[in-house]
Enzyme design. Structure first.
Site, PDB file in Angstrom:
ATOM      1  N   GLN A  46     -19.641   4.370  -3.208  1.00  0.00           N
ATOM      2  CA  GLN A  46     -19.459   4.946  -2.143  1.00  0.00           C
ATOM      3  C   GLN A  46     -19.906   6.362  -2.013  1.00  0.00           C
ATOM      4  O   GLN A  46     -19.911   6.944  -1.034  1.00  0.00           O
ATOM      5  CB  GLN A  46     -17.613   5.153  -1.904  1.00  0.00           C
ATOM      6  N   ARG A  77      -7.549   4.228  -0.002  1.00  0.00           N
ATOM      7  CA  ARG A  77      -7.603   4.197   1.542  1.00  0.00           C
ATOM      8  C   ARG A  77      -6.670   5.433   2.125  1.00  0.00           C
ATOM      9  O   ARG A  77      -5.895   5.210   3.030  1.00  0.00           O
ATOM     10  CB  ARG A  77      -7.046   2.934   2.194  1.00  0.00           C
ATOM     11  N   CYS A  78      -6.734   6.627   1.160  1.00  0.00           N
ATOM     12  CA  CYS A  78      -5.987   7.728   1.780  1.00  0.00           C
ATOM     13  C   CYS A  78      -6.890   8.820   1.220  1.00  0.00           C
ATOM     14  O   CYS A  78      -7.438   8.766   0.151  1.00  0.00           O
ATOM     15  CB  CYS A  78      -4.590   7.725   1.284  1.00  0.00           C
ATOM     16  N   GLU A 131      -8.207   5.559   7.399  1.00  0.00           N
ATOM     17  CA  GLU A 131      -6.959   5.621   6.442  1.00  0.00           C
ATOM     18  C   GLU A 131      -5.750   5.592   7.062  1.00  0.00           C
ATOM     19  O   GLU A 131      -4.617   5.230   6.258  1.00  0.00           O
ATOM     20  CB  GLU A 131      -7.025   6.291   5.248  1.00  0.00           C
TER      21      GLU A 131
END
Ligand code: CDP
Length: 783
Positions: free
Chosen positions: A217, A367-368, A737
């Site tokens: 990423q 996802r945060c 998110e």
């Protein structure tokens, strides 16, 4: 015109889907290079063991096996250990001890993937099992088995981190009318992206150049890490090219550096051949970094009428055997101190202790933005505990306490400055949409009949867009992001960014920002990410930072181009630049629409007829350092029915109202929210990875780790409010998110609400039918 060009606010169809829906995506495993070899990894069956010996002779005797790499081979290269992004160090391969089950022990390089696997099966390792510690609370007790004997500090404590006013908070608690306290465990879960991790490493011995295609990423940060880790071996940064092609989901799990990446590079340098390493599904779920695993004790002090006053939170964070999370350096517990949420606590204090255990590394931001899900879950659960304690409707309690719209920018007692918000607006809309008062009436009727129905609310505040460089860095690299735009003579543009999409639709949405700013049709704008040889340096995509940070860079780079374009327009229109205005996506002489120039005309002139003395060309780059983070928010309401026979929780309705400021592409945002809600449902009801007392993973395959499928996923109902960020160039906040952060508490609150009249105050997630059934039996209401 905005519709024609596909600018901001248009549901432009995703440009990238043309290749994805035709099966023409280009993932790491699609790559085949001439002479390519394959690598597979032998892993430990024990969670903690001394390695007495490794016999590789049988593996090396297999035709096609070319090399076996063990920790001892890495020692002279100074590669047996590597630094983690959290300033800890992590074994690439062990030399004497393994610290968790499925840890990498040796790598086999072979001419074919299955020969490499045969080689792995033929490696003989003589292990001497050692005592195991899997519970971080026990790990911190005196006399506990020490996980990291390599450290000078002879215990399992990694760090202590605290923020807030301890004395003031303690006093507020002493003076409070009401105090509620709740222990909350947020279990270990795994991102389980569709694509596992992998790499093709290709070292060109003649040029001394390393090219890697990998599932990352953050390609630029990886390039720098490779240069730092292997610079002493001659891999210098200008000769390292990291390409992150299409990525099949990242969710934070593709930020860390895994030993497999280092081994694939090492294997390519060693053999002089390209080497491919692709994890299989079991390796991915058993050995890659995990999320959550927070043991929280949270307390809330309030007045009798429910006015919230103070918050006190103590947490033990299980980081497994290595602290290999990817939090910003200053924040070992991430942005957990967003835990005051949507409420104006005058006093608060948070402390977190990190612990080592015999488990794979934990702590990734799934996802945060670095522990925000844990924070949002805790505060939203705690508000409901208070509501039940003082017998107040949880919606009313929230509406009574929310930070009011006029208080923004709002400084929280834990130090964050929230940019903008309208929390009551979002909750009221959600209540209207779901028909809240009618549901409460229905619940009363159902209770009379013995039926179990619950309504759960989560009014979360998010924090995304790391980050302002004065506070945020990873390994010292400041967390800015970048965009470079080149407008070609024919009015088509190439946009390159430092972030990297993993399915979020960047090729479409960043093109929309440029379309809006420059008046070029979105179809004429190509977006490219993920190649460090061409893209400007950036910190990558995670923690919903792309829109807040790279989105800002994109708007500003485009505005730099527009400034120059204005001068060219003035030249073409034979007017003073002061008499030129930008209107309807064109430059015109003020008040004279007939005298105008399109961006296409200006682009051509930038190369053919620009003013004397001006540089030719039409391009710009911007490295954007956001002045603050952005604070998206939302209110979710979930309605559940519980089966008294099976304990099964059925989500009847789920309304999600989100606010991410200015929306670039409503269709994409809705898709992000649908995906996020499903990823929030997952830990609430299904997913958990446990370990037995010997450190054996329970849930290391999809037979036991229950990802929700379409069968379990309810039909999400979404709506929005729009409260732009005042400091972002286009007013946008991140959104990727939000739903994962907000959904678990709404579901858990709904289940507890269904059982509240029986005296239930909390159930740890995942709320499985078995757990519910035990409660129903204990309360004497099971059917
Ligand atoms: O960093 P990441 O791309 O994961 O998250 P994000 O910035 O929240 O963006 C996710 C997707 O939603 C991207 O394609 C964004 O451009 C899009 N988005 C949008 O259209 N409008 C917003 N206000 C926020 C995100």
């Amino acid at each position: 015109m905005a519709v024609e060009i596909g600018g901001i606010g248009q549901s432009v169809k995703r440009k990238e889907d043309a290749r994805f829906i035709r099966g023409r995506g280009n993932y790491v495993d699609d790559l085949k290079l001439p002479g390519m070899l394959y690598m597979d990894i032998a892993r430990s069956p024990y969670a903690h063991a001394r390695i007495k010996s490794i016999d590789t002779s049988k593996a090396l005797a297999i035709p096609g096996v070319l090399a076996v790499i063990t920790g001892k081979d890495l020692v002279p290269l100074k590669l047996a250990w590597m630094p983690t992004l959290m300033s800890d160090k992590q074994m690439v391969l062990p030399t004497d001890t393994v610290l968790y089950q499925a840890q990498e022990v040796a790598a086999v390089v072979a001419t074919e993937r299955y020969i490499a696997a045969d080689g792995v099966a033929a490696i003989e390792v003589d292990y001497e099992p050692l005592p195991v510690v899997v519970d971080p609370i026990k790990a911190l007790q005196p006399g506990a088995t020490i996980v990291r004997e390599d450290r000078e500090q002879k215990d399992n404590h990694i760090w202590h981190w605290e923020v807030g006013d301890k004395a003031g908070t303690d006093k507020a608690f002493k003076d409070a009318d009401v105090v509620v306290k709740q222990d909350i465990y947020i279990p270990r879960i795994h991102v389980s992206s569709i694509e596992t991790c992998g790499m093709v490493a290709s070292f060109d011995k003649v040029e001394g150049k390393l090219t890697v295609w990998m599932t990352t990423q953050a390609p630029h940060a990886i390039r720098t890490v490779i240069a730092l880790v292997a610079g002493h071996l001659g891999l210098s940064e200008e000769r390292i090219r990291v390409i992150s092609p299409d990525i099949g989901g990242g969710f934070g799990g593709k930020v860390p550096v895994y030993p497999g990446y280092v081994l694939a590079i090492g294997a390519s340098v060693l053999t002089g051949h390209p080497v491919k390493w692709i994890e299989d599904r079991s390796e991915n779920i058993q050995a890659d970094s995990f999320a959550r695993d927070y043991h929280i004790t949270a307390e809330l002090a309030a007045k009798k009428d429910g006015t919230m006053q103070a918050l006190r939170v103590k947490t033990i964070a299980d980081h497994g055997a290595f602290d290999a999370a990817a939090n910003p350096s200053k924040y070992p517990a991430g942005l957990f101190h967003i835990i005051t949420g949507s409420y104006p606590f005058a006093k608060s204090f948070v402390e977190v202790d990190g612990a080592y255990t015999n488990k794979p590394p934990g702590g990734i931001a799934y996802r945060c933005s670095f522990r925000v899900t844990e924070a949002a879950f805790t505060i939203e659960r705690l508000v409901d505990v208070l509501a039940h304690e003082i017998k107040k409707d949880p919606a009313e309690l929230r509406l009574q306490n929310f930070i009011p719209p006029q208080a923004f920018p709002y400084k929280s007692s834990l130090g964050w400055e929230y940019d903008s918000g309208n929390y009551a607006g979002a909750l009221k809309l959600a209540m209207d949409k779901i028909g809240y008062p009618e549901l409460r009436k229905e619940q009363i009727e159902k209770r009379k009949k013995g039926e179990l129905m619950g309504i759960g609310i989560s009014s979360f505040t998010e924090i995304v867009g790391a980050g302002p460089s004065k506070h945020f860095d990873i390994l010292g690299i400041k967390m800015f992001d970048s965009c470079e735009i080149r407008v070609h003579p024919t009015g088509k543009a190439m946009v390159r960014l430092g972030v990297k999409s993993q399915g979020q639709g960047h090729e479409t949405t960043f093109a929309q920002i440029v379309a809006e700013e420059l008046g070029l049709p979105v179809g004429d704008i190509a977006v490219e990410e993920g190649d460090t040889d061409t893209a400007p340096y950036g910190l990558g995509t995670y923690a919903s930072r792309s829109t807040p940070v790279a989105g800002g860079a994109t708007a500003i780079a485009a505005r730099k181009i527009r400034e120059k374009a204005k001068l060219i327009a003035a030249h073409l229109l034979e007017a003073s630049p002061d008499d030129i205005e930008w209107k309807n996506y064109k430059f015109q002489v003020k008040g004279v629409p007939a005298k105008s120039k399109t961006m296409q005309e200006i682009a051509f002139a930038a190369y053919t007829n620009h003013p004397q003395g001006m540089e030719a060309g039409l391009e710009a780059v911007d490295y954007y350092d956001p002045p603050n983070l952005t604070f998206p928010f939302g209110s979710y309401i979930c309605v559940v029915d519980i089966d008294r026979g099976t304990g099964e929780v059925k989500i009847r309705r789920f309304v999600a109202v989100d606010d991410c400021g200015t929306i670039i592409n409503p269709m994409i945002v809705e898709g992000q929210i649908h995906g996020g809600l499903t990823m929030g449902l997952a830990p609430a009801l299904y997913e958990q990875i446990n370990y037995d007392e010997n450190g054996n993973i329970q849930g290391g395959s999809f037979m036991d780790y229950l990802l929700p499928t379409a069968m379990e996923t309810p039909s999400w109902e979404t709506a929005k409010t729009t409260t732009p960020s005042p400091h972002h160039p286009i007013g946008a906040k991140g959104v990727g998110e939000s739903a994962t952060v907000g959904a678990p508490a709404a579901i858990a609150n709904a289940v507890v609400d269904a059982l509240a009249h029986l005296g239930v105050r909390h159930i740890d997630i995942p709320i499985t039918p078995w757990k519910v059934q035990q409660i129903l039996k204990a309360k004497g209401v099971a059917e």
